[in-house]
Design an enzyme around this catalytic site. Structure first.
Site, PDB file in Angstrom:
ATOM      1  N   TYR A  68       9.052  30.171 -55.104  1.00 17.24           N
ATOM      2  CA  TYR A  68       9.968  29.117 -55.529  1.00 17.24           C
ATOM      3  C   TYR A  68       9.181  27.826 -55.765  1.00 17.24           C
ATOM      4  O   TYR A  68       8.593  27.257 -54.844  1.00 17.24           O
ATOM      5  CB  TYR A  68      11.049  28.861 -54.479  1.00 17.24           C
ATOM      6  CG  TYR A  68      11.966  30.031 -54.196  1.00 17.24           C
ATOM      7  CD1 TYR A  68      12.092  31.100 -55.079  1.00 17.24           C
ATOM      8  CD2 TYR A  68      12.716  30.066 -53.036  1.00 17.24           C
ATOM      9  CE1 TYR A  68      12.933  32.163 -54.814  1.00 17.24           C
ATOM     10  CE2 TYR A  68      13.568  31.130 -52.762  1.00 17.24           C
ATOM     11  CZ  TYR A  68      13.669  32.172 -53.648  1.00 17.24           C
ATOM     12  OH  TYR A  68      14.509  33.228 -53.363  1.00 17.24           O
ATOM     13  N   GLY A  69       9.202  27.379 -56.995  1.00 19.96           N
ATOM     14  CA  GLY A  69       8.436  26.184 -57.338  1.00 19.96           C
ATOM     15  C   GLY A  69       6.947  26.381 -57.172  1.00 19.96           C
ATOM     16  O   GLY A  69       6.190  25.412 -57.081  1.00 19.96           O
TER      17      GLY A  69
END
Length: 347
Positions: A68-69
């Protein structure tokens, strides 16, 4: 004071760990513009009040992932939890296996990547140990990576547990036969088994009711479904079609992912019925969709994502809603079987 406080529940029957009856998914927190969800990501200052509200409502179980990210989410989540709570007052899950870079060993579930990924997550989180490490997919289910022998993966996971870096293991979307094979292989070798399954399950994708959910229920494995609101479909974000997105997420790049997940002929008709029942109960569509899941036996802690405190408060309140049997039947009536998304690798 909050109108309702979530209760702690056991994480299945095979662990002594207790979690909150909702888990806060944190995919939308990190560094705006970074990663596949960057066009609807909230930064740390926007995330902080949501974390505070979650804690005030008794939510102490948080879920993130290294991908995530591309690491940014873990940094934000770790920083906020260290700021807001003592270490023994929250439970943190993170996930590994998805590619973190273009290199041949930067993803997958080889011994090399398991060891390096766990250390990298700990560094980003700023923690000494991970409460709940989840393999994001089966060792043979990570695109572009070698099908690692499951024995290699399982032993490496066991080793990070015995090293004190991880306390409990969980798994995510895979075929039920694959999960059974992992569990039995671990048992045969005396390695640490998985105590949870984070699978894809909601009113418009119910294929997990065939095998995975019953297997987990029968063997005491906690079920903590992802996307209980079908990425906004069941909240009304799409207003009847994929070309009618009404939020930053549903109008952005995430629409492509959502469209790839939901192929049922009655997807939006079911969403309409959720809205109809919501009006009857004087609740929101999101609350009814989550209440339907929360009322299912053997569901432990659905993973929910929010971008506003008001959304969080509504979902907490949804855990108090009991739907009448005829309303459950009405919500479920239109569903027709679809091909298991794992068959073409997009779950």
């Amino acid at each position: 004071m909050p109108s309702h406080t979530l209760a702690p529940v056991p994480l299945g029957k095979n662990s002594g760990l207790r979690v909150s009856e909702l888990c806060l998914g944190t995919m939308n927190f990190g560094e705006p513009g970074r990663g596949h969800q960057g066009d609807w990501t909230l930064g740390i200052d926007e995330a902080r009040p949501i974390f505070k509200a979650a804690i005030e409502h008794g939510l102490f179980y948080f879920d993130t992932a290294d991908v995530y990210g591309v690491g940014a989410c873990e940094r934000v989540v770790g920083a906020l939890l260290r700021e807001l709570l003592p270490r023994d007052e929250y439970v943190l899950a993170t996930k590994i296996s998805q590619p973190m870079g273009p290199g041949p060993n930067q993803g997958g579930l080889s011994r090399k990547h398991v060891m390096e990924a766990v250390d990298a997550s700990l560094e980003r989180l700023g923690l000494d140990y991970i409460d709940h490490l989840v393999i994001h997919r089966h060792p043979h289910g990570v695109r572009g990576h070698t099908d690692t022998p499951i024995e290699e993966t399982l032993e490496a996971l066991h080793d990070v547990v015995k090293a004190g870096k991880v306390l409990y293991l969980g798994a995510s979307s895979m075929f039920a036969w694959q999960f059974v094979e992992l569990q039995l292989t671990a048992a045969q070798h005396g390695w640490t088994r998985f105590v949870s399954m984070q699978n894809h399950y909601n009113l418009v994708y119910r294929e997990e009711e065939r095998e995975m959910n019953p297997y987990c229920a029968a063997t005491g494995v906690a079920l903590m479904p992802w996307s209980p609101l079908a990425r906004g479909i069941l909240t009304g974000s799409y207003k009847g079609g994929f070309d009618a997105g009404s939020t930053d997420r549903s109008k952005g790049r995430d629409r492509i992912r959502t469209e790839g997940l939901y192929h049922g002929d009655a997807t939006f008709q079911i969403a309409d019925r959720v809205a109809e029942i919501a009006q009857k109960y004087e609740k929101t569509s999101a609350q009814i969709a989550l209440a339907w899941m929360h009322n299912k036996p053997h569901i432990t802690s659905p993973v929910v994502g929010v971008s506003k405190i008001s959304q969080l408060e509504q979902l907490v309140d949804a855990t108090t809603i009991t739907l009448a049997e005829q309303d459950v039947a009405y919500l479920e009536e239109l569903y027709k079987p679809v091909e298991n998304l794992l068959s073409f690798g997009t779950s």
